[in-house]
Design a protein around this motif. Structure first.
Motif, PDB file in Angstrom:
ATOM      1  N   GLY A  68      41.356 -14.468  39.825  1.00 61.18           N
ATOM      2  CA  GLY A  68      42.294 -13.425  40.219  1.00 61.18           C
ATOM      3  C   GLY A  68      41.676 -12.044  40.294  1.00 61.18           C
ATOM      4  O   GLY A  68      42.395 -11.040  40.260  1.00 61.18           O
ATOM      5  N   LEU A  69      40.349 -11.971  40.410  1.00 62.37           N
ATOM      6  CA  LEU A  69      39.651 -10.699  40.460  1.00 62.37           C
ATOM      7  C   LEU A  69      39.186 -10.368  41.871  1.00 62.37           C
ATOM      8  O   LEU A  69      38.864 -11.264  42.653  1.00 62.37           O
ATOM      9  CB  LEU A  69      38.422 -10.727  39.534  1.00 62.37           C
ATOM     10  CG  LEU A  69      38.666 -11.006  38.053  1.00 62.37           C
ATOM     11  CD1 LEU A  69      37.335 -11.162  37.342  1.00 62.37           C
ATOM     12  CD2 LEU A  69      39.483  -9.889  37.424  1.00 62.37           C
ATOM     13  N   TRP A 249      40.775  -8.245  32.061  1.00 60.40           N
ATOM     14  CA  TRP A 249      39.825  -8.202  33.177  1.00 60.40           C
ATOM     15  C   TRP A 249      38.447  -8.661  32.707  1.00 60.40           C
ATOM     16  O   TRP A 249      37.792  -9.471  33.370  1.00 60.40           O
ATOM     17  CB  TRP A 249      39.760  -6.765  33.705  1.00 60.40           C
ATOM     18  CG  TRP A 249      38.849  -6.542  34.880  1.00 60.40           C
ATOM     19  CD1 TRP A 249      39.160  -6.694  36.198  1.00 60.40           C
ATOM     20  CD2 TRP A 249      37.483  -6.097  34.846  1.00 60.40           C
ATOM     21  NE1 TRP A 249      38.071  -6.375  36.987  1.00 60.40           N
ATOM     22  CE2 TRP A 249      37.036  -6.007  36.176  1.00 60.40           C
ATOM     23  CE3 TRP A 249      36.605  -5.766  33.808  1.00 60.40           C
ATOM     24  CZ2 TRP A 249      35.739  -5.600  36.504  1.00 60.40           C
ATOM     25  CZ3 TRP A 249      35.318  -5.360  34.130  1.00 60.40           C
ATOM     26  CH2 TRP A 249      34.892  -5.278  35.458  1.00 60.40           C
ATOM     27  N   THR A 250      38.031  -8.169  31.556  1.00 62.22           N
ATOM     28  CA  THR A 250      36.730  -8.556  31.010  1.00 62.22           C
ATOM     29  C   THR A 250      36.667 -10.050  30.753  1.00 62.22           C
ATOM     30  O   THR A 250      35.662 -10.702  31.064  1.00 62.22           O
ATOM     31  CB  THR A 250      36.450  -7.789  29.699  1.00 62.22           C
ATOM     32  OG1 THR A 250      36.452  -6.386  29.958  1.00 62.22           O
ATOM     33  CG2 THR A 250      35.111  -8.197  29.106  1.00 62.22           C
ATOM     34  N   GLN A 251      37.733 -10.611  30.189  1.00 60.40           N
ATOM     35  CA  GLN A 251      37.759 -12.047  29.921  1.00 60.40           C
ATOM     36  C   GLN A 251      37.594 -12.838  31.209  1.00 60.40           C
ATOM     37  O   GLN A 251      36.863 -13.835  31.251  1.00 60.40           O
ATOM     38  CB  GLN A 251      39.068 -12.441  29.240  1.00 60.40           C
ATOM     39  CG  GLN A 251      39.139 -13.915  28.825  1.00 60.40           C
ATOM     40  CD  GLN A 251      38.117 -14.267  27.765  1.00 60.40           C
ATOM     41  OE1 GLN A 251      38.198 -13.790  26.646  1.00 60.40           O
ATOM     42  NE2 GLN A 251      37.132 -15.097  28.117  1.00 60.40           N
ATOM     43  N   LYS A 252      38.232 -12.399  32.271  1.00 61.35           N
ATOM     44  CA  LYS A 252      38.134 -13.107  33.552  1.00 61.35           C
ATOM     45  C   LYS A 252      36.723 -13.013  34.139  1.00 61.35           C
ATOM     46  O   LYS A 252      36.226 -13.966  34.732  1.00 61.35           O
ATOM     47  CB  LYS A 252      39.167 -12.551  34.530  1.00 61.35           C
ATOM     48  CG  LYS A 252      40.605 -12.888  34.147  1.00 61.35           C
ATOM     49  CD  LYS A 252      41.599 -12.238  35.104  1.00 61.35           C
ATOM     50  CE  LYS A 252      43.037 -12.579  34.710  1.00 61.35           C
ATOM     51  NZ  LYS A 252      44.019 -11.934  35.623  1.00 61.35           N
ATOM     52  N   VAL A 253      36.086 -11.855  33.971  1.00 53.02           N
ATOM     53  CA  VAL A 253      34.702 -11.692  34.430  1.00 53.02           C
ATOM     54  C   VAL A 253      33.792 -12.682  33.704  1.00 53.02           C
ATOM     55  O   VAL A 253      32.964 -13.362  34.318  1.00 53.02           O
ATOM     56  CB  VAL A 253      34.210 -10.252  34.203  1.00 53.02           C
ATOM     57  CG1 VAL A 253      32.708 -10.150  34.483  1.00 53.02           C
ATOM     58  CG2 VAL A 253      34.975  -9.275  35.092  1.00 53.02           C
ATOM     59  N   GLN A 257      31.599 -16.099  34.942  1.00 48.30           N
ATOM     60  CA  GLN A 257      30.187 -16.250  34.621  1.00 48.30           C
ATOM     61  C   GLN A 257      29.905 -17.602  33.982  1.00 48.30           C
ATOM     62  O   GLN A 257      28.952 -18.304  34.344  1.00 48.30           O
ATOM     63  CB  GLN A 257      29.777 -15.115  33.673  1.00 48.30           C
ATOM     64  CG  GLN A 257      28.486 -15.293  32.919  1.00 48.30           C
ATOM     65  CD  GLN A 257      27.282 -14.836  33.709  1.00 48.30           C
ATOM     66  OE1 GLN A 257      27.432 -14.324  34.824  1.00 48.30           O
ATOM     67  NE2 GLN A 257      26.108 -15.007  33.164  1.00 48.30           N
ATOM     68  N   VAL A 258      30.731 -17.992  33.021  1.00 53.66           N
ATOM     69  CA  VAL A 258      30.548 -19.265  32.327  1.00 53.66           C
ATOM     70  C   VAL A 258      30.741 -20.435  33.289  1.00 53.66           C
ATOM     71  O   VAL A 258      29.966 -21.404  33.280  1.00 53.66           O
ATOM     72  CB  VAL A 258      31.519 -19.367  31.133  1.00 53.66           C
ATOM     73  CG1 VAL A 258      31.530 -20.775  30.546  1.00 53.66           C
ATOM     74  CG2 VAL A 258      31.125 -18.342  30.060  1.00 53.66           C
ATOM     75  N   LYS A 259      31.735 -20.362  34.140  1.00 55.79           N
ATOM     76  CA  LYS A 259      31.973 -21.428  35.119  1.00 55.79           C
ATOM     77  C   LYS A 259      30.817 -21.529  36.107  1.00 55.79           C
ATOM     78  O   LYS A 259      30.451 -22.626  36.535  1.00 55.79           O
ATOM     79  CB  LYS A 259      33.293 -21.178  35.843  1.00 55.79           C
ATOM     80  CG  LYS A 259      34.512 -21.373  34.951  1.00 55.79           C
ATOM     81  CD  LYS A 259      35.805 -21.005  35.653  1.00 55.79           C
ATOM     82  CE  LYS A 259      37.005 -21.191  34.723  1.00 55.79           C
ATOM     83  NZ  LYS A 259      38.282 -20.780  35.368  1.00 55.79           N
ATOM     84  N   ALA A 260      30.247 -20.386  36.466  1.00 55.80           N
ATOM     85  CA  ALA A 260      29.092 -20.389  37.363  1.00 55.80           C
ATOM     86  C   ALA A 260      27.904 -21.097  36.721  1.00 55.80           C
ATOM     87  O   ALA A 260      27.196 -21.882  37.368  1.00 55.80           O
ATOM     88  CB  ALA A 260      28.713 -18.960  37.742  1.00 55.80           C
TER      89      ALA A 260
END
Length: 396
Positions: A68-69, A249-253, A257-260
């Motif tokens: 959602g970003l 927002w930070t958590q979503k960022v 990253q982790v999913k990548a």
């Protein structure tokens, strides 16, 4: 809080001078305006090296959008200094930085920013001219490093001292037979410098080691991940303001990253193609074949490196570059301890009073990555024991 309040006047003057020299002073003036954007998009700054892989994959595969970003096209920069300047000035808000740079930025330059995750492990090597047979053969010669505050500098100096050599910095004259002269050099200049005999070797991130191998101008003497087991190289650095004022927002960022990183582990060849100059986004100037040599190295390469001695700890089963996001505190503590004894040009006085355990607590905020890793299946999903503690292993 105003930008002027976040830095001492002296630091602000130094930063202004740096930005003016790089033609980026307007970015300084726009910092506060950008900071007030509650819905500011993800703005990635990166160097064209494999260290940036997870951030680029998160953008290229749409993982930020899936959270959602909004995410702008990543900004390619050419040096660590430029990357740090762009981050501090607010041009970008998510960057990968060499882990020792974050120590300097947080404690030496008082930058209000924190490490939120690791970007990758390993991914670097000591490449030397074909006639160099061992570390001891570097005595009396010059070796290039990418930055004084780099894991490359730390690991190289450990190797040199283990082999009875003293690292030095000489502006003129030749180093003694027991000395190795260190020079800072942009990664893109290292392969040509080695080919023209300006330097005897370099230690740097990929794919420049692989490039030297492919061109036949150098060989890998040792992988850094074979010296410091599962060491972090680049980490994800974010403004403390975002962590405090935009935690969701930070958590979503960090989630993206982790999913990548998980995706990369199962799609290494695809990752090489995505990052390459042949890819749709042309994230890096490197060819797919060279990137595959790093990201999807065949087992035959590993066998050859074991035979040559570039890999001495084969039982560690280290990948040439690997990906896991959790920032183990023991690593940061050991890094701070080793930086205290590492030759670094410039004012390094802040290191003397830096307590390793306290530094690890103040530099790293692992709340977001812990949540993201847990949601992804725990550290076991990254091939690690399900524990957020470990013991550092360094064998020079």
């Amino acid at each position: 809080m105003a930008f002027e309040d976040q830095f001492s006047r002296r630091d602000l003057m130094k930063l202004s001078a740096l930005l003016t020299a790089s033609g980026a002073l307007p970015l300084l003036r726009s910092f506060e305006a950008r900071a007030q954007e509650a819905d500011a998009p993800v703005r990635i700054g990166y160097l064209p090296i494999t260290d940036a892989t997870p951030l680029l994959v998160a953008h290229g595969k749409g993982f930020f959008e899936a959270e959602g970003l909004k995410a702008e096209k990543p900004v390619l920069l050419r040096s660590w200094a430029q990357l740090l300047e762009a981050f501090i000035s607010g041009q970008v808000n998510v960057v990968h930085l060499l882990s020792p740079i974050t120590v300097w930025a947080r404690f030496g330059s008082k930058a209000p920013a924190k490490v939120v995750a690791w970007n990758h492990t390993g991914g670097s090597g000591l490449t030397v001219a074909p006639q160099i047979g061992s570390v001891k053969d570097l005595g009396g010669k010059t070796v290039a490093i990418p930055f004084w505050y780099s894991i490359h500098n730390v690991v190289l100096q450990a190797l040199l001292r283990e082999n009875g050599l003293t690292p030095v910095t000489k502006r003129s004259g030749e180093p003694a037979a027991s000395e190795v002269n260190l020079v800072v050099m942009a990664p893109s200049d290292m392969v040509p410098a080695l080919a023209s005999n300006q330097i005897a070797g370099f230690i740097v991130a990929e794919p420049f080691n692989a490039t030297a191998e492919t061109l036949g101008v150098g060989k890998i003497l040792r992988f850094t991940g074979d010296v410091w087991k599962n060491h972090a190289c680049c980490v994800v650095f974010m403004h403390e303001r975002d962590l405090q004022q935009r935690p969701e927002w930070t958590q979503k960022v960090v989630n993206a990253q982790v999913k990548a990183q998980l995706w990369i582990r199962d799609h290494r060849a695809e990752t090489a193609a995505l990052l390459s100059k042949e890819g749709a986004n042309k994230y890096t100037p490197h060819g797919t074949a060279v990137l595959e040599k790093v990201l999807a190295a065949p087992d035959t390469d590993v066998d050859a490196y074991v035979k040559s001695g570039a890999i001495r700890n084969a039982d560690w089963r280290e990948r040439r570059i690997d990906f896991q996001p959790y920032p183990f505190p023991s690593y940061t503590e050991e890094l701070v301890r080793r930086l205290k004894d590492t030759l670094i040009e410039g004012d390094r006085s802040f290191l003397a009073a830096l307590d390793p355990a306290q530094a690890a607590q103040e530099l790293v905020d692992d709340r977001f990555v812990k949540a993201a890793v847990t949601a992804a299946g725990g550290l076991a999903a990254f091939g690690l024991p399900n524990s957020f503690t470990r013991t550092e292993v360094v064998v020079a």
